[in-house]
Write a protein that holds these residues in place. Sequence first.
Motif, PDB file in Angstrom:
ATOM      1  N   UNK A  69       0.832  -1.213   0.000  1.00  0.00           N
ATOM      2  CA  UNK A  69       0.000   0.000   0.000  1.00  0.00           C
ATOM      3  C   UNK A  69       0.862   1.257   0.000  1.00  0.00           C
ATOM      4  N   UNK A  70       1.893   1.292   0.854  1.00  0.00           N
ATOM      5  CA  UNK A  70       2.775   2.459   0.902  1.00  0.00           C
ATOM      6  C   UNK A  70       3.560   2.613  -0.393  1.00  0.00           C
ATOM      7  N   UNK A  71       4.008   1.504  -0.962  1.00  0.00           N
ATOM      8  CA  UNK A  71       4.764   1.565  -2.219  1.00  0.00           C
ATOM      9  C   UNK A  71       3.899   2.084  -3.356  1.00  0.00           C
ATOM     10  N   UNK A  72       2.659   1.655  -3.412  1.00  0.00           N
ATOM     11  CA  UNK A  72       1.761   2.105  -4.480  1.00  0.00           C
ATOM     12  C   UNK A  72       1.436   3.589  -4.357  1.00  0.00           C
ATOM     13  N   UNK A  73       1.372   4.092  -3.127  1.00  0.00           N
ATOM     14  CA  UNK A  73       1.135   5.529  -2.965  1.00  0.00           C
ATOM     15  C   UNK A  73       2.313   6.346  -3.481  1.00  0.00           C
ATOM     16  N   UNK A  74       3.520   5.819  -3.300  1.00  0.00           N
ATOM     17  CA  UNK A  74       4.676   6.506  -3.859  1.00  0.00           C
ATOM     18  C   UNK A  74       4.753   6.378  -5.371  1.00  0.00           C
ATOM     19  N   UNK A  75       4.352   5.221  -5.910  1.00  0.00           N
ATOM     20  CA  UNK A  75       4.410   5.002  -7.362  1.00  0.00           C
ATOM     21  C   UNK A  75       3.382   5.842  -8.119  1.00  0.00           C
ATOM     22  N   UNK A  76       2.386   6.353  -7.434  1.00  0.00           N
ATOM     23  CA  UNK A  76       1.417   7.216  -8.117  1.00  0.00           C
ATOM     24  C   UNK A  76       2.056   8.479  -8.668  1.00  0.00           C
ATOM     25  N   UNK A  77       3.201   8.890  -8.117  1.00  0.00           N
ATOM     26  CA  UNK A  77       3.877  10.120  -8.537  1.00  0.00           C
ATOM     27  C   UNK A  77       5.066   9.843  -9.456  1.00  0.00           C
ATOM     28  N   UNK A 105      -2.154  -2.442  -6.421  1.00  0.00           N
ATOM     29  CA  UNK A 105      -1.331  -2.189  -7.607  1.00  0.00           C
ATOM     30  C   UNK A 105      -2.201  -1.698  -8.767  1.00  0.00           C
ATOM     31  N   UNK A 106      -3.335  -2.337  -8.974  1.00  0.00           N
ATOM     32  CA  UNK A 106      -4.214  -1.940 -10.078  1.00  0.00           C
ATOM     33  C   UNK A 106      -4.844  -0.572  -9.827  1.00  0.00           C
ATOM     34  N   UNK A 107      -5.112  -0.247  -8.563  1.00  0.00           N
ATOM     35  CA  UNK A 107      -5.624   1.088  -8.248  1.00  0.00           C
ATOM     36  C   UNK A 107      -4.595   2.157  -8.565  1.00  0.00           C
ATOM     37  N   UNK A 108      -3.321   1.855  -8.273  1.00  0.00           N
ATOM     38  CA  UNK A 108      -2.245   2.789  -8.613  1.00  0.00           C
ATOM     39  C   UNK A 108      -2.123   2.949 -10.124  1.00  0.00           C
ATOM     40  N   UNK A 135       2.399 -14.379  -7.735  1.00  0.00           N
ATOM     41  CA  UNK A 135       1.731 -13.553  -6.730  1.00  0.00           C
ATOM     42  C   UNK A 135       0.406 -14.155  -6.248  1.00  0.00           C
ATOM     43  N   UNK A 136       0.167 -15.437  -6.551  1.00  0.00           N
ATOM     44  CA  UNK A 136      -1.034 -16.138  -6.058  1.00  0.00           C
ATOM     45  C   UNK A 136      -2.312 -15.401  -6.455  1.00  0.00           C
ATOM     46  N   UNK A 137      -2.492 -15.226  -7.748  1.00  0.00           N
ATOM     47  CA  UNK A 137      -3.641 -14.476  -8.265  1.00  0.00           C
ATOM     48  C   UNK A 137      -4.792 -15.390  -8.652  1.00  0.00           C
ATOM     49  N   UNK A 138      -4.887 -16.547  -8.044  1.00  0.00           N
ATOM     50  CA  UNK A 138      -5.969 -17.483  -8.363  1.00  0.00           C
ATOM     51  C   UNK A 138      -7.310 -16.916  -7.919  1.00  0.00           C
ATOM     52  N   UNK A 139      -8.327 -17.019  -8.792  1.00  0.00           N
ATOM     53  CA  UNK A 139      -9.685 -16.612  -8.428  1.00  0.00           C
ATOM     54  C   UNK A 139      -9.888 -15.113  -8.477  1.00  0.00           C
ATOM     55  N   UNK A 140     -10.142 -14.444  -7.347  1.00  0.00           N
ATOM     56  CA  UNK A 140     -10.456 -13.005  -7.354  1.00  0.00           C
ATOM     57  C   UNK A 140      -9.288 -12.145  -7.821  1.00  0.00           C
ATOM     58  N   UNK A 141      -8.049 -12.634  -7.683  1.00  0.00           N
ATOM     59  CA  UNK A 141      -6.907 -11.839  -8.130  1.00  0.00           C
ATOM     60  C   UNK A 141      -6.903 -11.639  -9.635  1.00  0.00           C
ATOM     61  N   UNK A 142      -7.052 -12.712 -10.400  1.00  0.00           N
ATOM     62  CA  UNK A 142      -7.056 -12.597 -11.865  1.00  0.00           C
ATOM     63  C   UNK A 142      -8.336 -11.920 -12.359  1.00  0.00           C
ATOM     64  N   UNK A 143      -9.416 -12.040 -11.586  1.00  0.00           N
ATOM     65  CA  UNK A 143     -10.655 -11.348 -11.964  1.00  0.00           C
ATOM     66  C   UNK A 143     -10.496  -9.837 -11.827  1.00  0.00           C
ATOM     67  N   UNK A 144      -9.795  -9.380 -10.804  1.00  0.00           N
ATOM     68  CA  UNK A 144      -9.525  -7.942 -10.666  1.00  0.00           C
ATOM     69  C   UNK A 144      -8.622  -7.436 -11.787  1.00  0.00           C
ATOM     70  N   UNK A 145      -7.697  -8.267 -12.249  1.00  0.00           N
ATOM     71  CA  UNK A 145      -6.862  -7.894 -13.400  1.00  0.00           C
ATOM     72  C   UNK A 145      -7.725  -7.728 -14.643  1.00  0.00           C
ATOM     73  N   UNK A 146      -8.680  -8.632 -14.826  1.00  0.00           N
ATOM     74  CA  UNK A 146      -9.598  -8.510 -15.969  1.00  0.00           C
ATOM     75  C   UNK A 146     -10.428  -7.239 -15.885  1.00  0.00           C
TER      76      UNK A 146
END
Length: 292
Positions: free
Chosen positions: A160-168, A190-193, A208-219
């Motif tokens: 969360x902290x890393x993504x807030x920095x990556x926004x800039x 990450x996707x919100x950033x 990154x263990x994106x099985x199920x809801x993880x890959x759905x959020x990527x979609x």
Amino acid sequence: MKNNKEMQNQIIARLRLLSAERQREALPEKNLQIEKWVHRVNQHSNQWQPSSPVFPRLNDSQSRKLAPLERQDSGLESASVSGMSAPAKTPILSERRPLQLTPVPSRSRSYSRLELPVSVRVYRKSCRRLKILPVRRVVGQFGRQRIILHDLCMSTSDVRATCKGLMHETSATYLDISGNSLCAVGCGYVLQMLSRNQSFKELRLAENCLTGPGIWSVFKYFQTFRVITVLDISGNRLTDRDGIVVSYIVKTSPQLRVLHVHHNEFRELAGKAMGSVIGKFHGYILFVFHMT
């Protein structure tokens, strides 16, 4: 009986004398050294001891002769003091200048001596709010065109902290955050950033263990934003149902050029879905695909 007692007393006295002499003879050198040292100390103290001045006693006739001279000296001193103008006595506190207090730096001001990028400052501030320690490797990646953050074992707060920095980070185009076991929650950060900072073109989400809801959020992200051209989702234990979601990602994102889907658990259903996608989009998309 009296003679025996006298003999015993004499023997005891002789033994005591012998013990005393033996004690003296045991350490003769040490005793001499101590005596010399004491003698030197006494000489030194006598040499440097200030001697009090001894004034000879005056007779009555001599004291009468010195009395008028002492009066004349006292008169001269009083005349000299009265003739001279004494300087005005000013209090010591009035001569001191008032202390100039240095201004306390406020939080709203920005100082040029810091000269830190905005992304680094935002990352450190978010770490303080989340009560975590900043990662030195993460701080070192800010400001680069290719940001590599793989295998850091980051927690949800770290992501969360890393993504807030990556926004800039507006100049970066490559983001590798693989090998951190983000799961659905970390991937959502990450996707919100990426939805706010659309400068990234290549995204690595492997292992990154994106099985199920993880890959759905990527979609859902690729359905709304069509920016990423290279996507790596390998090694995420994706099943056949997840493979169908991957085929949906390819269909809804015409800008995608390279897709890494190897080292997953795809079987028959995923193979059919990928085959139909390859038949339609053959020619302008590259699949890195391994069946297991």
